[in-house]
Design a protein around this motif. Structure first.
Motif, PDB file in Angstrom:
ATOM      1  N   UNK A  49       0.865  -1.180   0.000  1.00  0.00           N
ATOM      2  CA  UNK A  49       0.000   0.000   0.000  1.00  0.00           C
ATOM      3  C   UNK A  49       0.899   1.228   0.000  1.00  0.00           C
ATOM      4  N   UNK A  50       0.598   2.180  -0.886  1.00  0.00           N
ATOM      5  CA  UNK A  50       1.438   3.373  -0.993  1.00  0.00           C
ATOM      6  C   UNK A  50       0.577   4.594  -1.259  1.00  0.00           C
ATOM      7  N   UNK A  68      -4.696  -0.335   5.020  1.00  0.00           N
ATOM      8  CA  UNK A  68      -3.718  -1.358   5.406  1.00  0.00           C
ATOM      9  C   UNK A  68      -4.221  -2.202   6.569  1.00  0.00           C
ATOM     10  N   UNK A  69      -4.751  -1.535   7.585  1.00  0.00           N
ATOM     11  CA  UNK A  69      -5.232  -2.264   8.766  1.00  0.00           C
ATOM     12  C   UNK A  69      -6.431  -3.141   8.410  1.00  0.00           C
ATOM     13  N   UNK A 115       2.420  -4.273   3.420  1.00  0.00           N
ATOM     14  CA  UNK A 115       3.572  -3.376   3.554  1.00  0.00           C
ATOM     15  C   UNK A 115       3.063  -1.972   3.279  1.00  0.00           C
ATOM     16  N   UNK A 116       3.296  -1.056   4.228  1.00  0.00           N
ATOM     17  CA  UNK A 116       2.855   0.330   4.060  1.00  0.00           C
ATOM     18  C   UNK A 116       4.061   1.155   3.632  1.00  0.00           C
ATOM     19  N   UNK A 176       4.814   2.642   8.628  1.00  0.00           N
ATOM     20  CA  UNK A 176       5.003   3.145   7.263  1.00  0.00           C
ATOM     21  C   UNK A 176       6.495   3.218   6.966  1.00  0.00           C
ATOM     22  N   UNK A 177       6.908   2.530   5.885  1.00  0.00           N
ATOM     23  CA  UNK A 177       8.330   2.447   5.556  1.00  0.00           C
ATOM     24  C   UNK A 177       8.699   3.441   4.468  1.00  0.00           C
TER      25      UNK A 177
END
Ligand code: AMP
Ligand code: MN
Ligand code: MN
Length: 327
Positions: free
Chosen positions: A17-18, A35-36, A46-47, A66-67
């Protein structure tokens, strides 16, 4: 479209997810809530956001997940791109993301180019977070207080606290439902609007001082340079919301914020700029942004450009003589 997206998300497991660079409350709120919800459905999520999260949003639950670095495309079965009018809005990672087999585009920008394999684009939605609310409900995921806070924050900030022209009935009904689900409005407001660093107040002072108004009074231009950020010890995110002061001025139809970016320009007298546009009602600023290669909504849009500051201002002033009013 919602049904086929729900089906895609049910048959794929590893989901990226972006949302867009320099994220606002909606880009972060939609990212976290979607995302949740997918995690509750058993997906491995993966955020991702290229930029660091502005301090005012770091109170949001799960925001630390969040990465800023993106794993290889091969690690994902599907990507959900949120609050982006085009795929390039996610930043440098767009090339990698475009190699993910299934791309789902969820957005509310009028200029959205339907870049996904599946596109859930609703221009009438006040925020991407509004669309996520509907999607999550259709997925039959129960909205917990964490998701509710993310959705609430997305709608609150994208509607300018229910003041911007995109404020619709759904904004109120969803926020009411989110409060019922556990959101504490005062707590959110205190984080998002309640506190400011001293540097940000000093930046506000310089930014107010930079405001110029066109001869007919219909256009205002505020400028924030890298020197101003340096002198006040502030970060680019500290300019969020400043444009509203330029928009506030009586008779102004379009307010412009020119922000100097750090990127290296190709000529010494040039800089990279991000230009934000806000309309007070009649002028469609998305059209202006599109003519400069950007995009957005009728009431709020933007573009990036390399130019000399004075030349850029001249072009914008020229535009104000030819404002195209909304049909
Ligand atoms: P900003 O100029 O960052 O305040 O953004 C105003 C609105 O325009 C937001 O909805 C952005 O997502 C959108 N926007 C800003 N810059 C661009 C761009 N370069 N391309 C497409 N949309 C943009
Ligand atoms: Mn946004
Ligand atoms: Mn949005």
């Amino acid at each position: 479209m919602m049904k086929s997206i729900i089906r895609q998300l049910a048959i794929h497991n590893r989901i990226l997810l972006a949302s867009h660079t320099r994220p606002d409350g909606d880009a972060i709120g939609a990212l976290l809530s979607m995302g949740l919800a997918l995690e509750k459905k058993g997906c491995q999520i993966t955020l991702y956001n290229e930029s660091s999260i502005p301090a005012v949003y770091r109170f949001l639950p799960s925001v630390h997940r969040i990465r800023e670095q993106l794993p290889a495309a091969a690690e994902f079965d599907a990507a959900v791109i949120l609050d982006c009018g085009n795929l390039e809005r996610v930043g440098a990672a767009s090339a990698v993301i475009s190699r993910i087999p299934v791309i789902i585009n969820i957005d509310h920008h009028t200029t959205n180019d339907h870049f996904g394999h599946y596109n859930l684009v609703d221009e009438s939605a006040c925020a991407t977070s509004e669309i996520i609310f509907r999607l999550v409900r259709a997925m039959e995921v129960e909205i917990d207080p964490m998701m509710a806070t993310a959705i609430y924050t997305g709608i609150l900030t994208d509607t300018g606290s229910f003041r911007f022209p995109n404020t619709n009935r759904a904004a109120f009904s969803i926020c009411e439902a989110m409060v019922a689900a556990g959101v504490q409005p005062f707590v959110v407001a205190q984080h998002v609007y309640g506190t400011s660093s001293m540097g940000r107040i000093r930046l506000l002072n310089l930014a107010l001082d930079s405001i110029e108004v066109s001869h007919d009074g219909h256009l205002s231009i505020m400028t924030v340079t890298q020197d101003m950020l340096k002198d006040t010890g502030t970060r680019p995110e500290d300019t969020d919301g400043l444009i509203n002061y330029a928009r506030w001025i009586q008779d102004v139809e379009v307010a412009v914020l020119i922000r100097e970016l750090k990127n290296k320009a190709t000529k010494p007298e040039h800089s990279h700029f991000h230009v934000s546009l806000r309309s007070n009602g009649d002028v469609d600023v998305a059209r202006i942004a599109v003519s400069f290669g950007g995009g957005g909504h009728a009431g709020a849009a933007g573009f990036s450009i390399e130019s000399e500051l004075s030349a850029l201002k001249a072009v914008i002033y020229h535009f104000s003589d030819h404002f195209v009013e909304k049909p």
